[in-house]
Design an enzyme around this catalytic site. Structure first.
Site, PDB file in Angstrom:
ATOM      1  N   THR A   1      -1.484  -2.067   6.791  1.00 52.95           N
ATOM      2  CA  THR A   1      -0.740  -0.972   7.426  1.00 52.95           C
ATOM      3  C   THR A   1      -0.892  -1.055   8.939  1.00 52.95           C
ATOM      4  O   THR A   1      -1.963  -1.393   9.438  1.00 52.95           O
ATOM      5  CB  THR A   1      -1.273   0.389   6.936  1.00 52.95           C
ATOM      6  OG1 THR A   1      -1.206   0.419   5.521  1.00 52.95           O
ATOM      7  CG2 THR A   1      -0.458   1.531   7.512  1.00 52.95           C
ATOM      8  N   ARG A  29       5.504   2.086  -6.623  1.00 54.86           N
ATOM      9  CA  ARG A  29       4.421   2.909  -6.060  1.00 54.86           C
ATOM     10  C   ARG A  29       4.700   3.188  -4.584  1.00 54.86           C
ATOM     11  O   ARG A  29       4.982   2.292  -3.802  1.00 54.86           O
ATOM     12  CB  ARG A  29       3.092   2.184  -6.210  1.00 54.86           C
ATOM     13  CG  ARG A  29       1.896   2.918  -5.604  1.00 54.86           C
ATOM     14  CD  ARG A  29       1.584   2.435  -4.208  1.00 54.86           C
ATOM     15  NE  ARG A  29       0.316   2.971  -3.714  1.00 54.86           N
ATOM     16  CZ  ARG A  29      -0.127   2.795  -2.473  1.00 54.86           C
ATOM     17  NH1 ARG A  29       0.573   2.104  -1.614  1.00 54.86           N
ATOM     18  NH2 ARG A  29      -1.275   3.301  -2.089  1.00 54.86           N
ATOM     19  N   GLY A  31       2.945   5.009  -1.260  1.00 52.58           N
ATOM     20  CA  GLY A  31       1.683   5.544  -0.767  1.00 52.58           C
ATOM     21  C   GLY A  31       1.890   6.627   0.272  1.00 52.58           C
ATOM     22  O   GLY A  31       2.922   7.307   0.293  1.00 52.58           O
ATOM     23  N   THR A  52      -4.367   4.787   8.471  1.00 55.09           N
ATOM     24  CA  THR A  52      -4.334   3.609   7.611  1.00 55.09           C
ATOM     25  C   THR A  52      -5.511   3.717   6.662  1.00 55.09           C
ATOM     26  O   THR A  52      -6.503   4.378   6.975  1.00 55.09           O
ATOM     27  CB  THR A  52      -4.416   2.307   8.420  1.00 55.09           C
ATOM     28  OG1 THR A  52      -4.614   1.199   7.529  1.00 55.09           O
ATOM     29  CG2 THR A  52      -5.572   2.314   9.416  1.00 55.09           C
TER      30      THR A  52
END
Lengths: 140, 166
Positions: A1, A29, A31, A52
């Site tokens: 990230t 998925r 996040g 992150t």
């Protein structure tokens, strides 16, 4: 990230975060990154955060907004970040890191993981580091 | 007001052989974004520029070099937020886009929505003339190696990301 926060000369604040997500994640998925208040938040009145780390943990504590909440209560960017990261670790066992700015241009980099590559630029000075406590500077 | 830009790569463990380039990447990104702040650029211009540079750097888990999902494909998420009006734009599970952060900014600027996902985000990108790239072009050998290692039934991708493999 990866991510960034900034304050410009007019005092406007912004954040951006981008990620490939979690290694070998299930298809579909999503996040924290795409979720406002989790993977980023910016408010000219309070500051901005880009996080992150473990996405599910970040979402459970709405990490970006939590840090700004602490700043609204009068904490510095650094204290607010430390408090929120500690809460995330204690409450849901999540590790991560954040970059934070406030409307006065004060900034902070904090992380509970082993490492986080970071860099900042202000007043023609480049700041950077990788391990906890590391803070090098050089002229831009 | 003193303009400032702060950027990060991922939190976790970075293997020795990638430390130097990971540190160089965030420095290059902050220089690129800060140059926007020194010109006429806004805070939003600066963060998008910095994150675009990091997405283009294959040492980070975003854009080029993103980790792979269970099917061995790239699915990316990105968000931007403008502190003036609490305006925000995001994309999730987006594919075949080199710079998801720029697409997220388009969602903020051109729609009344906060987040577009999957095929809807791709359709929006096409309607905006946003360049589409082959999905394979975002996959690096390093990402493929890590994906293969973590296909094992007893693998723990979160642990590998945060503590062992970076």
């Amino acid at each position: 990230t990866v991510g960034a926060v900034a304050v410009d000369a007019e005092g406007n604040i912004a954040c951006a975060t981008s990620t490939g997500g979690m290694l070998n994640k299930m298809e579909g998925r999503v996040g924290d990154t795409a979720c406002i208040g989790c993977g980023g938040y910016a408010d000219n009145r309070v500051g901005a955060v880009s996080p992150t780390g473990e996405g599910e943990a970040i979402m459970k504590v709405t990490l970006a907004r939590l840090i700004l909440f602490h700043m609204e209560q009068g904490r510095s960017a650094e204290a607010a970040a430390d408090e929120a990261l500690a809460y995330m670790k204690e409450r849901v066992g999540g590790l991560g890191g954040v970059v934070v700015v406030d409307p006065q241009g004060e900034w902070s980099v904090r992380f509970s993981s082993l490492q986080m590559a970071w860099a900042a630029a202000q007043q023609q000075t480049l700041h950077y580091g990788l391990y906890t406590g590391e803070h090098f500077t050089q002229n831009i | 007001m003193l303009p400032v830009l702060v950027v990060h790569g991922g939190a976790g463990f970075i293997p020795k052989e990638r430390v130097q380039l990971s540190c160089a990447g965030v420095q290059a990104a902050v220089r690129g974004g800060y140059s926007k702040l020194q010109g006429q650029g806004s805070a939003m211009d600066a963060v998008v520029e910095a994150v675009t540079l990091l997405e283009n750097d294959h040492h980070y888990n975003a854009g080029l070099g993103s980790v792979l999902n269970a099917k061995g494909e790239v699915e990316m998420d990105a968000i931007v937020m403008d502190g003036r009006y609490l305006a925000s734009g995001a994309v999730s599970a987006v594919r075949k886009v080199a710079n998801p952060v720029q697409l997220a900014r388009l969602v903020m600027d051109k729609t009344s929505h906060l987040c577009l996902t999957g095929e809807g985000a791709s359709q929006f990108a096409r309607s905006m003339g946003f360049p589409e790239v082959p999905g394979e072009s975002l996959i690096t050998e390093y990402a493929r190696m890590r994906w293969k290692k973590n296909l094992a039934a007893d693998a723990n991708p979160v642990e590998c990301q945060m503590g062992k493999m970076g």
